[in-house]
Design a protein around this motif. Structure first.
Motif, PDB file in Angstrom:
ATOM      1  N   ASP A  15       0.851  -1.200   0.000  1.00 43.67           N
ATOM      2  CA  ASP A  15       0.000   0.000   0.000  1.00 43.67           C
ATOM      3  C   ASP A  15       0.890   1.254   0.000  1.00 43.67           C
ATOM      4  O   ASP A  15       0.594   2.252  -0.661  1.00 43.67           O
ATOM      5  CB  ASP A  15      -0.921   0.007   1.222  1.00 43.67           C
ATOM      6  N   TYR A 140     -10.114  -9.479   2.311  1.00 45.61           N
ATOM      7  CA  TYR A 140     -10.449  -8.069   2.542  1.00 45.61           C
ATOM      8  C   TYR A 140     -11.776  -7.714   1.889  1.00 45.61           C
ATOM      9  O   TYR A 140     -12.057  -8.129   0.766  1.00 45.61           O
ATOM     10  CB  TYR A 140      -9.341  -7.127   2.044  1.00 45.61           C
ATOM     11  N   PRO A 170     -11.264  -2.971   5.712  1.00 45.93           N
ATOM     12  CA  PRO A 170     -10.618  -1.699   5.362  1.00 45.93           C
ATOM     13  C   PRO A 170     -11.584  -0.516   5.322  1.00 45.93           C
ATOM     14  O   PRO A 170     -12.682  -0.605   4.773  1.00 45.93           O
ATOM     15  CB  PRO A 170     -10.067  -1.949   3.940  1.00 45.93           C
ATOM     16  N   THR A 172     -11.296   1.944   3.372  1.00 46.38           N
ATOM     17  CA  THR A 172     -10.506   2.244   2.170  1.00 46.38           C
ATOM     18  C   THR A 172     -10.438   3.735   1.845  1.00 46.38           C
ATOM     19  O   THR A 172      -9.427   4.232   1.362  1.00 46.38           O
ATOM     20  CB  THR A 172     -11.122   1.478   0.978  1.00 46.38           C
TER      21      THR A 172
HETATM   22  O1  KIV Z   1      -7.486   0.128   1.265  1.00 48.11           O
HETATM   23  C1  KIV Z   1      -7.841  -1.011   0.899  1.00 48.11           C
HETATM   24  O2  KIV Z   1      -9.030  -1.345   0.842  1.00 48.11           O
HETATM   25  C2  KIV Z   1      -6.790  -1.938   0.513  1.00 48.11           C
HETATM   26  C3  KIV Z   1      -7.196  -3.340   0.203  1.00 48.11           C
HETATM   27  C4  KIV Z   1      -6.735  -3.745  -1.146  1.00 48.11           C
HETATM   28  C5  KIV Z   1      -6.722  -4.253   1.271  1.00 48.11           C
HETATM   29  O3  KIV Z   1      -5.643  -1.583   0.476  1.00 48.11           O
END
Ligand code: KIV
Ligand code: ZN
Length: 391
Positions: A15, A140, A170, A172
């Motif tokens: 990430d 996830y 997450p 996200t």
């Molecule tokens: O932020 C997010 O949802 C992610 C997922 C791919 C794990 O990085």
């Protein structure tokens, strides 16, 4: 694993590395992975193997090299991704496949042009397929932060039924408030059938500056893994900062939650990531910023010189910083001037200090900071010699 241990899942190399300009080659990634392994992280997310041949190679090389941590590779809920990740991870002592799919209404509608039943089915199939390669599979639910809790619970149940060992929730888009995110984790703990077979993981983004607070609220409510990056780097405003969550738990022992991180390596690890990625840490960044242990106002300096704990909750040595710094500016008082002068060899008498202080202020008013060289110059002008002996 004890119920009071929080697993630290580091995603600096996945990430974190997604950030524009932060791209690393395999050699650089290996150096960081080795440091993370010694630092004591439980999981290293080494990359997204299907995304490029370079990422595949890095995940493969990290898998061969890492001695202690689980090595993890990211995939979408796509067979090819899972096969490629399994291949890249084949040399890992402890491999983990991280697979998943978007679960919020907006992801289902706009990203997949699909429906909830299809998402439930794809989640189940992805975990089942990953499980045919490795024992340890993390699922996830992308955009879980904006996914309705009831549906999220059903998705989690499918993932557990298919054999998921970890459920990543997450936020996200970094949308949730801490109370909301904590309530989400609590809801899942209480309403997902089979939740005792998996651990819940926090993966929080920092769009509203709440990533660390949300992760802490998540573990207070029952999650047992935090996904984070060194210096909080990551997509947009970044991820939860590893050094922050680790030190929060250390500074609040009554929470009875701990990690296996060697905190004395936090500063050097931060420096390594900063230098390799060219991603400068803001000076006022908690724990590892240049000013995190620097004191510049006269009142604070006087307090810290008398007793460090008056204005510091962390001993800098705990995170690998040599010492607190007393920065000389026009806001500094006599105590700071005397302290810094002593550090460079001048034991000032009260009379010398009283004489010098107005000159110091005059100089400081025209400079952002008074450094050691300036101090020597000031002493020279006043005929003060080094290492004065006072009776
Ligand atoms: O932020 C997010 O949802 C992610 C997922 C791919 C794990 O990085
Ligand atoms: Zn993320």
């Amino acid at each position: 694993m004890s119920d009071t241990t929080i697993q630290i899942f580091d995603t600096t190399l996945r990430d974190g590395e997604q950030v524009p300009g932060c791209k690393l080659d395999t050699k650089q990634k290996l150096i960081i992975a080795e440091q993370l392994d010694i630092l004591g992280v439980d999981v290293i997310e080494a990359g997204f193997p299907v995304s490029s041949p370079g990422d595949f190679k890095s995940v493969e090389a990290i898998s061969k090299m890492v001695k202690n941590a689980t090595v993890c590779g990211l995939t979408r809920a796509v067979k090819k991704d899972i096969e490629v990740a399994a291949e890249a991870l084949r040399f890992a002592k402890k491999p983990r496949i991280h697979t998943g799919i978007g679960t919020s209404d907006s992801h289902i509608k706009y990203k997949f042009n699909s429906n909830k039943d299809d998402i439930l089915h794809r989640a189940f199939e992805a975990v089942k397929y990953a499980k045919s390669f490795v024992e340890d599979v993390e699922f996830y639910a992308e955009d879980a932060g904006r996914t309705d809790n009831e549906f999220l619970a059903r998705v989690c149940e499918q993932a557990i039924k298919a054999g998921a060992t970890v459920l990543n929730i997450p936020d996200t888009t970094g949308y949730c408030l801490p109370s909301e995110y904590g309530a989400k984790i609590k809801y899942l703990k209480e309403n997902v059938k089979g939740i005792e077979h998996a651990i819940l993981s926090c993966h929080c983004h920092n769009d509203l500056g709440l990533a660390t607070a949300n992760s802490i609220e998540g573990i207070i409510n029952g999650a047992r893994q935090i996904e984070c990056t060194i210096n909080g780097i990551g997509e947009r405003a970044g991820n939860t900062a590893l050094e922050e969550v680790v030190m929060i738990l250390k500074q609040h022992p009554y929470l009875n939650l701990d990690t296996g991180i060697n905190t004395k390596m936090l500063y050097s690890t931060s420096q390594l990531v900063q230098q390799s990625m060219g991603m400068i840490v803001q000076p006022n960044k908690a724990i590892v910023g240049e000013n995190a242990f620097a004191h510049s106002s006269g009142i604070h300096q006087d307090g810290v010189i008398k007793n460090r704990e008056t204005y510091e909750i962390i001993d800098p040595a705990e995170v690998g910083v040599t010492e607190s710094s007393i920065v000389l500016t026009a806001r500094s008082g006599r105590a700071a001037l005397a302290y810094r002068a002593k550090n460079v060899g001048y034991n000032l008498t009260k009379i010398e200090l009283d004489d010098l202080y107005p000159q110091f202020l005059k100089f400081a008013d025209h400079h952002k900071e008074v450094n050691n060289e300036d101090l020597h110059h000031l002493m020279e002008l006043n005929h003060i010699v080094k290492t004065n002996i006072h009776i």
